[in-house]
Design an enzyme around this catalytic site. Structure first.
Site, PDB file in Angstrom:
ATOM      1  N   ASP A 190     -10.952   2.015  -3.507  1.00  0.00           N
ATOM      2  CA  ASP A 190     -11.620   1.615  -2.203  1.00  0.00           C
ATOM      3  C   ASP A 190     -13.124   1.547  -2.483  1.00  0.00           C
ATOM      4  O   ASP A 190     -13.610   0.981  -1.680  1.00  0.00           O
ATOM      5  CB  ASP A 190     -11.245   2.357  -1.022  1.00  0.00           C
ATOM      6  CG  ASP A 190      -9.806   2.169  -0.516  1.00  0.00           C
ATOM      7  OD1 ASP A 190      -9.263   0.988  -0.874  1.00  0.00           O
ATOM      8  OD2 ASP A 190      -9.265   2.980   0.298  1.00  0.00           O
ATOM      9  N   ASP A 249       0.865  -1.204  -0.165  1.00  0.00           N
ATOM     10  CA  ASP A 249       0.026   0.090  -0.117  1.00  0.00           C
ATOM     11  C   ASP A 249       0.936   1.455  -0.142  1.00  0.00           C
ATOM     12  O   ASP A 249       2.012   1.169   0.404  1.00  0.00           O
ATOM     13  CB  ASP A 249      -0.683  -0.192   1.251  1.00  0.00           C
ATOM     14  CG  ASP A 249      -1.903   0.614   1.064  1.00  0.00           C
ATOM     15  OD1 ASP A 249      -2.279   1.516   0.253  1.00  0.00           O
ATOM     16  OD2 ASP A 249      -3.126   0.533   1.786  1.00  0.00           O
TER      17      ASP A 249
HETATM   18  C1  DGJ Z   1      -6.092   2.008   1.703  1.00  0.00           C
HETATM   19  C2  DGJ Z   1      -6.342   0.860   0.954  1.00  0.00           C
HETATM   20  O1  DGJ Z   1      -6.891   0.971  -0.111  1.00  0.00           O
HETATM   21  C3  DGJ Z   1      -7.273  -0.302   1.635  1.00  0.00           C
HETATM   22  O2  DGJ Z   1      -7.694  -1.545   0.969  1.00  0.00           O
HETATM   23  C4  DGJ Z   1      -7.012  -0.586   2.880  1.00  0.00           C
HETATM   24  O3  DGJ Z   1      -5.427  -1.289   2.769  1.00  0.00           O
HETATM   25  C5  DGJ Z   1      -6.252   0.727   3.792  1.00  0.00           C
HETATM   26  N1  DGJ Z   1      -5.117   1.358   2.969  1.00  0.00           N
HETATM   27  C6  DGJ Z   1      -5.411   0.038   4.936  1.00  0.00           C
HETATM   28  O4  DGJ Z   1      -4.989   1.032   5.591  1.00  0.00           O
END
Ligand code: DGJ
Length: 708
Positions: free
Chosen positions: A521, A452
């Site tokens: 997301d 991430d």
């Molecule tokens: C952002 C990501 O897009 C999410 O899927 C998740 O992993 C969060 N970060 C976790 O902090």
């Protein structure tokens, strides 16, 4: 010569970079200027290239002499002379790998020891050209590169239409098409790390009229770079278009030491006179072979716990989710954020980034225990990392304040309460490498990583770079790639998801190191249809992670249908599903396993756009035209909005007979589509089409089509 060519050195007047259906032609003039004569459909007879009229389009325009528009390259020499004149010296052309022809054109300034190589890789069968530039100088002192485009492409048409993709967190890849007018339209990014969050480094440029899916002249381009980028589309006084594409030089004028080769990232582009559908299929075919790690391989179905638990979990909760994952029928459990840090436990997004040891309260038995528990249930185990970042509340921050990108004399500027590590610094590169390497050495059973990256760069200042601060944006990304290369040397097979707070980093600079990416997301079914539609122009479905979650109020079948068109996963609490819902998920996974190869490796046809239809539809066809999977999405809010028109399929064999089977039909429920169970000719399916059969708002129909 920058890369000494041993083969095929030539002094020709025409240099032709050629794929199966397109060609890009350069001509060397007597005074040494290299011109671009042509870019378009390949000519059948190679002698015809000699008939191309001369043009004024310099192949790689420089600043300071006679060129009057935006230059591809600009610099000043040690003696203060601000001009550059690049003249053709030689070129090489050779098939480096089967199906890939590499051309290098060597240019040099007649007055200064300043050399540029233009590099082209023509992927013949995939109809993709990859173009980049390398520069070196032998002046006494460093020089500053003010502009350093990867590619300059000249085009001529009565009108130009630009489709580009923009958005933000949860609204990634929204498509917009505009007619270009005289002057410059710039698409760019200055975000540094999650560089594509607001604007994607990809475009479709139609000539004369806006191209459709199957008709029209169009060029698709995407930059292989995970940092700041810039595309200038400049229409001059003669209505000619020049596309300049590369890294964004704004705030990133590059100080280049003598005798050091500087490579730009590649622009990947494809030409089609049969519309945008062909462009996408070209990119997908190319990407599966060359652009995405293990693009021809397999992927795990998985259960992720981010939306299921957020930061609130312990071993008991997780192992109970393992049981759920097993019951669901997925192959892997992915543990997300929140599992690490002790002095400043990662119980929210405010603390702990950088302290990559298991949190003892949540995971007293460590990751090894979780891997074992997952494996005992026949599941693989994957884990979330955000290796490039640091929380101000962390031991890493306390130990290494010099490892952080921040201005020395200004207040720290946070985004998601965190800061970016300085990847220009080799010590930081090593630290980031070791986060993964140490974890994998200790827990070799870890089978998947989600990488991430949740913030952009602000207050850009590298304690490491000292007097060459404006190299930061470029050197950061190069530092990141160094780490990724090193990791891939040691872990060539490990599946890794490229994530960036949703889809903030999706590009072919990073994807050769990653097996898939997280598009957004936002997993609300209708929004996801639009987001995935945007990515589908450039990126293949095998790389597109798509999870069924509880985002929004969409029915489960619709959510499953949207996720099944990519790499299917789940991010919910299976125990909260009713028995019927759980059964539908189990069925979906089984059905997905039957058809996933066609979805991942098939040719994509976008049948009806969600931007212009109540009913969006797309399909994937196997190369032999024996199998297809059709997805129909009723994205609108209204019941019975008159969407009972047929969807015409594409890419089938008209002479073959195909059986239609509707998927996601729960036991005891009736299929929606009247064609279910029936047989039709390919000709019929492509001309008369199939009606989805549902009048419900926000619903989906998925069909498997198989040749008899
Ligand atoms: C952002 C990501 O897009 C999410 O899927 C998740 O992993 C969060 N970060 C976790 O902090």
């Amino acid at each position: 010569m920058i890369c000494l060519p041993l083969f095929g050195m030539a002094q020709a007047s025409n240099i032709i970079v050629k794929t199966a259906h397109s060609s890009l032609v350069f001509k060397k003039e007597n005074n040494g200027t290299l011109k671009q004569l042509y870019f378009g459909e390949a000519l059948q007879n190679s002698n015809d290239y000699n008939a191309l009229p001369n043009r004024r389009d310099v192949a790689y325009p420089t600043f300071g002499t006679s060129y009057l528009f935006t230059p591809a390259i600009r610099t000043a020499h040690n003696d203060g002379n601000p001009s550059l004149d690049l003249q053709y010296i030689s070129h090489t052309q050779q098939e480096t790998t089967t199906g890939i022809e590499e051309t290098i054109i060597h240019l040099k300034d007649p007055q200064y020891p300043f050399e540029v190589d233009l590099h082209f890789k023509a992927y013949k069968n995939e109809d993709i050209i990859e173009q980049w530039m390398s520069v070196v100088h032998h002046e006494k002192k460093p020089i500053t590169l003010n502009n350093y485009a990867s590619a300059a492409l000249s085009l001529r048409a009565p009108q130009y239409y630009l489709q580009h993709f923009h958005g933000d967190w949860a609204t990634e890849m929204q498509a917009e098409e505009i007619r270009l007018t005289a002057g410059i339209k710039t698409l760019d990014s200055r975000l540094g790390t999650r560089a594509q969050m607001y604007q994607s480094p990809s475009f479709l440029l139609s000539l004369a009229t806006p191209a459709g899916e199957d008709n029209g002249e169009v060029i698709g381009g995407t930059l292989s770079w995970s940092g700041n980028f810039k595309f200038d589309f400049e229409i001059d006084e003669q209505n000619q278009l020049r596309i300049l594409a590369g890294m964004n030089e704004q705030g990133a004028e590059y100080t280049l030491a003598p005798n050091t080769v500087f490579n730009t990232p590649a622009l990947l582009y494809s030409y089609s006179n049969t519309g945008k559908g062909t462009i996408s299929r070209n990119f997908h075919r190319w990407a599966r072979k060359y652009g995405v790690m293990n693009g021809l391989g397999d992927r795990f179905t998985l259960l992720n716990n981010w939306e299921a638990t957020y930061f609130n979990f312990d071993e008991k909760k997780l192992t109970s989710l393992f049981d759920d994952a097993k019951e669901l029928g997925v192959q892997l459990f992915l543990l997300d954020d929140g599992w690490f840090a002790n002095k400043y436990p990662r119980n929210s997004d405010k603390t702990g980034l950088g302290d990559w040891e298991e949190n003892k309260e949540k995971l007293p038995n460590g990751l090894g225990y979780l891997v074992k528990e997952a494996n005992n249930r026949g599941l693989q185990f994957g884990i979330w990392l955000e290796p490039e970042m640091v929380s101000p509340k962390s031991e890493l921050y306390e130990k290494h304040p010099n490892w952080i990108i921040k201005l020395p004399n200004r207040p720290e500027h946070y985004y998601r309460s965190q800061l970016v590590l300085d990847l220009t610094n080799p010590a930081v590169q090593n630290f980031v490498y070791k986060i993964v390497d140490d974890m994998m050495t200790k827990n070799p059973g870890i089978a998947y990583i989600k990488w991430d990256c949740n913030r952009m760069i602000t207050n850009a200042y590298s304690p490491y770079l000292k007097n060459t601060q404006s190299n930061l944006y470029v050197d950061y990304v190069k530092g990141l790639y160094k780490v990724l290369v090193q990791l891939r040397d040691k872990y060539p097979k490990l599946p890794i998801m490229l994530c960036s707070g949703g889809g903030g980093r999706v590009d072919y600079g990073a994807l050769p190191y990653f097996t898939e990416f997280w598009p957004s997301d936002n997993t609300g079914a209708t929004e996801r249809v639009f987001i995935q539609w945007g990515y589908s122009y450039f990126f293949p479905s095998i790389a597109m992670s798509a999870h069924v979650t509880d985002w929004g109020t969409y029915n489960l079948k619709y959510r499953l249908a949207v996720s099944m068109s990519g790499r299917l996963g789940f991010d919910l609490v299976p125990k909260k599903l009713s028995a019927e819902e759980l059964a539908l998920c189990q069925q979906a996974i089984k059905e997905y396993n039957q058809v996933k190869h066609t979805i991942w490796q098939g040719d994509l046809y976008r049948l009806q756009s969600p931007y212009t239809n109540n009913l969006a539809a797309l399909m994937y066809n196997s190369e032999d035209k024996n199998k297809a999977v059709v997805f129909m999405y009723h994205t609108q809010q209204l019941f019975d909005p008159g969407t009972t028109y047929p969807v015409k399929l594409k890419g089938l064999d008209p002479s073959k007979q195909y059986r239609v089977t509707e998927l996601l039909v729960a036991p005891g429920k009736k299929a929606m589509c009247k064609a279910n169970g029936k047989t039709f000719s390919g000709d019929y399916l492509m001309k008369a089409g199939i009606e989805s059969g549902t009048k419900r708002a926000q619903d989906a129909v998925v069909l498997s089509i198989e040749a008899l």
